[in-house]
Design a protein around this motif. Structure first.
Motif, PDB file in Angstrom:
ATOM      1  N   LEU A 196       0.776  -1.113   0.001  1.00 29.97           N
ATOM      2  CA  LEU A 196      -0.214   0.059   0.095  1.00 29.97           C
ATOM      3  C   LEU A 196       0.763   1.265  -0.033  1.00 29.97           C
ATOM      4  O   LEU A 196       0.617   2.127  -0.812  1.00 29.97           O
ATOM      5  CB  LEU A 196      -0.673  -0.008   1.246  1.00 29.97           C
ATOM      6  CG  LEU A 196      -1.828   1.220   1.272  1.00 29.97           C
ATOM      7  CD1 LEU A 196      -2.959   1.192   0.291  1.00 29.97           C
ATOM      8  CD2 LEU A 196      -2.298   1.366   2.751  1.00 29.97           C
ATOM      9  N   ILE A 197       2.089   1.246   0.763  1.00 30.73           N
ATOM     10  CA  ILE A 197       2.758   2.417   0.788  1.00 30.73           C
ATOM     11  C   ILE A 197       3.507   2.752  -0.655  1.00 30.73           C
ATOM     12  O   ILE A 197       3.764   3.758  -0.934  1.00 30.73           O
ATOM     13  CB  ILE A 197       3.801   2.080   1.836  1.00 30.73           C
ATOM     14  CG1 ILE A 197       3.313   2.349   3.433  1.00 30.73           C
ATOM     15  CG2 ILE A 197       5.061   3.027   1.986  1.00 30.73           C
ATOM     16  CD1 ILE A 197       4.197   1.778   4.265  1.00 30.73           C
TER      17      ILE A 197
ATOM     18  N   ASP B 266       3.259   1.309  -4.612  1.00 32.91           N
ATOM     19  CA  ASP B 266       2.143   1.614  -5.464  1.00 32.91           C
ATOM     20  C   ASP B 266       1.108   0.385  -5.956  1.00 32.91           C
ATOM     21  O   ASP B 266       0.462   0.319  -6.957  1.00 32.91           O
ATOM     22  CB  ASP B 266       2.390   2.449  -6.774  1.00 32.91           C
ATOM     23  CG  ASP B 266       2.979   3.913  -6.389  1.00 32.91           C
ATOM     24  OD1 ASP B 266       2.262   4.447  -5.650  1.00 32.91           O
ATOM     25  OD2 ASP B 266       3.838   4.524  -7.084  1.00 32.91           O
ATOM     26  N   THR B 267       1.417  -0.664  -5.438  1.00 33.08           N
ATOM     27  CA  THR B 267       0.602  -2.050  -5.538  1.00 33.08           C
ATOM     28  C   THR B 267      -0.659  -1.929  -5.349  1.00 33.08           C
ATOM     29  O   THR B 267      -1.709  -2.131  -6.409  1.00 33.08           O
ATOM     30  CB  THR B 267       1.412  -3.161  -5.078  1.00 33.08           C
ATOM     31  OG1 THR B 267       2.762  -3.136  -5.343  1.00 33.08           O
ATOM     32  CG2 THR B 267       0.487  -4.362  -5.348  1.00 33.08           C
ATOM     33  N   TYR B 268      -1.116  -1.474  -4.257  1.00 32.82           N
ATOM     34  CA  TYR B 268      -2.495  -1.304  -3.752  1.00 32.82           C
ATOM     35  C   TYR B 268      -2.946   0.089  -3.482  1.00 32.82           C
ATOM     36  O   TYR B 268      -2.079   0.961  -3.002  1.00 32.82           O
ATOM     37  CB  TYR B 268      -2.661  -2.140  -2.439  1.00 32.82           C
ATOM     38  CG  TYR B 268      -2.450  -3.670  -2.390  1.00 32.82           C
ATOM     39  CD1 TYR B 268      -3.192  -4.417  -3.250  1.00 32.82           C
ATOM     40  CD2 TYR B 268      -1.873  -4.124  -1.653  1.00 32.82           C
ATOM     41  CE1 TYR B 268      -3.149  -5.827  -3.400  1.00 32.82           C
ATOM     42  CE2 TYR B 268      -1.612  -5.697  -1.765  1.00 32.82           C
ATOM     43  CZ  TYR B 268      -2.283  -6.563  -2.685  1.00 32.82           C
ATOM     44  OH  TYR B 268      -2.131  -7.667  -2.723  1.00 32.82           O
ATOM     45  N   ARG B 269      -4.276   0.362  -3.567  1.00 32.99           N
ATOM     46  CA  ARG B 269      -4.647   1.753  -3.375  1.00 32.99           C
ATOM     47  C   ARG B 269      -5.410   1.474  -2.169  1.00 32.99           C
ATOM     48  O   ARG B 269      -5.750   2.475  -1.326  1.00 32.99           O
ATOM     49  CB  ARG B 269      -5.453   2.240  -4.309  1.00 32.99           C
ATOM     50  CG  ARG B 269      -4.620   2.628  -5.582  1.00 32.99           C
ATOM     51  CD  ARG B 269      -5.387   3.348  -6.655  1.00 32.99           C
ATOM     52  NE  ARG B 269      -6.723   3.478  -6.676  1.00 32.99           N
ATOM     53  CZ  ARG B 269      -7.421   3.400  -7.905  1.00 32.99           C
ATOM     54  NH1 ARG B 269      -6.964   3.408  -8.802  1.00 32.99           N
ATOM     55  NH2 ARG B 269      -8.956   3.442  -7.747  1.00 32.99           N
ATOM     56  N   THR B 270      -6.108   0.336  -1.764  1.00 28.85           N
ATOM     57  CA  THR B 270      -6.769   0.113  -0.489  1.00 28.85           C
ATOM     58  C   THR B 270      -6.457  -1.192   0.028  1.00 28.85           C
ATOM     59  O   THR B 270      -6.337  -2.252  -0.524  1.00 28.85           O
ATOM     60  CB  THR B 270      -8.472   0.064  -1.231  1.00 28.85           C
ATOM     61  OG1 THR B 270      -8.791   1.186  -1.943  1.00 28.85           O
ATOM     62  CG2 THR B 270      -9.512  -0.078   0.208  1.00 28.85           C
ATOM     63  N   ILE B 271      -6.638  -1.042   1.167  1.00 30.70           N
ATOM     64  CA  ILE B 271      -6.410  -2.219   2.045  1.00 30.70           C
ATOM     65  C   ILE B 271      -7.516  -2.253   3.173  1.00 30.70           C
ATOM     66  O   ILE B 271      -7.819  -1.491   3.837  1.00 30.70           O
ATOM     67  CB  ILE B 271      -5.020  -2.562   2.826  1.00 30.70           C
ATOM     68  CG1 ILE B 271      -3.895  -2.645   1.940  1.00 30.70           C
ATOM     69  CG2 ILE B 271      -5.352  -3.728   3.914  1.00 30.70           C
ATOM     70  CD1 ILE B 271      -2.430  -2.704   2.510  1.00 30.70           C
ATOM     71  N   THR B 272      -8.164  -3.500   3.083  1.00 28.14           N
ATOM     72  CA  THR B 272      -9.219  -3.639   4.353  1.00 28.14           C
ATOM     73  C   THR B 272      -8.811  -4.713   5.427  1.00 28.14           C
ATOM     74  O   THR B 272      -8.361  -5.861   4.804  1.00 28.14           O
ATOM     75  CB  THR B 272     -10.676  -4.171   3.503  1.00 28.14           C
ATOM     76  OG1 THR B 272     -10.988  -3.278   2.629  1.00 28.14           O
ATOM     77  CG2 THR B 272     -11.626  -4.224   4.572  1.00 28.14           C
ATOM     78  N   LEU B 273      -8.585  -4.420   6.452  1.00 29.87           N
ATOM     79  CA  LEU B 273      -8.118  -5.315   7.543  1.00 29.87           C
ATOM     80  C   LEU B 273      -9.403  -5.456   8.357  1.00 29.87           C
ATOM     81  O   LEU B 273     -10.002  -4.767   8.894  1.00 29.87           O
ATOM     82  CB  LEU B 273      -7.065  -4.497   8.455  1.00 29.87           C
ATOM     83  CG  LEU B 273      -5.767  -3.754   7.640  1.00 29.87           C
ATOM     84  CD1 LEU B 273      -5.123  -2.735   8.621  1.00 29.87           C
ATOM     85  CD2 LEU B 273      -5.020  -4.893   7.092  1.00 29.87           C
ATOM     86  N   ILE B 274      -9.580  -6.832   8.448  1.00 26.44           N
ATOM     87  CA  ILE B 274     -10.752  -7.317   9.147  1.00 26.44           C
ATOM     88  C   ILE B 274     -10.203  -8.263  10.276  1.00 26.44           C
ATOM     89  O   ILE B 274      -9.054  -8.946   9.956  1.00 26.44           O
ATOM     90  CB  ILE B 274     -11.866  -7.822   8.472  1.00 26.44           C
ATOM     91  CG1 ILE B 274     -11.424  -9.006   7.548  1.00 26.44           C
ATOM     92  CG2 ILE B 274     -12.445  -6.934   7.706  1.00 26.44           C
ATOM     93  CD1 ILE B 274     -12.467  -9.745   6.723  1.00 26.44           C
ATOM     94  N   GLY B 275     -10.712  -8.421  11.370  1.00 28.03           N
ATOM     95  CA  GLY B 275     -10.540  -9.376  12.328  1.00 28.03           C
ATOM     96  C   GLY B 275     -11.029  -9.193  13.666  1.00 28.03           C
ATOM     97  O   GLY B 275     -11.530  -8.026  13.916  1.00 28.03           O
TER      98      GLY B 275
END
Length: 152
Positions: free
Chosen positions: A6-7, A9-18
């Motif tokens: 994410l830092i 340029d691979t991802y624009r969004t990360i959703t962290l669940i748990g």
């Protein structure tokens, strides 16, 4: 690894669940600290804080309008929306959250982290299909597992 992507340029969004205490907020704040060090503008808010700011705009208790609230959360380079609830929004809240995600998605450069004690199924019920599609475009879901680190 996902946070580093994410830092970069691979991802624009990360959703962290748990479950509670598995490091979702800590990881989110570590990403924000790194992004600040790189000269990026950042904003952290809980879903409840966004909802409260929105209700204040609707009640006209403050000077903010609904459009101001949306712009406030669309503007930063990196936005963390923490404590995603598993409960339904009002129609107005859902529309504004969709507008925030859509505005950030349209920019093509803004990064968003969502975090909450919810399941994938609850996320699917919480967000409308169009918003989920935008979150998944150059995005990933990471399930944080383990014991509550605050209790160990």
């Amino acid at each position: 690894q996902k946070a580093k992507m994410l830092i970069g340029d691979t991802y624009r969004t990360i959703t962290l669940i748990g479950k509670t205490g598995t490091g979702k907020t800590r990881l989110s704040c570590s990403v924000l600290a790194e992004m600040i060090a790189r000269g990026k503008s950042v904003r952290y808010a809980t879903e409840q804080q966004i909802s409260s700011k929105l209700k204040s705009a609707w009640d006209r208790k403050g000077r903010l309008t609904e459009e101001d609230v949306i712009a406030y959360y669309v503007q930063p380079d990196v936005l963390v929306i923490d404590e995603i609830r598993g409960t339904a929004w009002t129609q107005g809240e859902g529309s504004v959250m969709a507008a925030i995600i859509d505005g950030r998605w349209q920019s093509m450069r803004k990064k968003t982290i969502l975090a909450g004690n919810v399941s994938v199924d609850q996320m699917k019920q919480h967000f409308e299909d169009r918003t989920l599609s935008r979150l998944s475009d150059h995005g990933c879901v990471y399930v944080c597992v383990g014991e509550d680190q605050r209790r160990t």
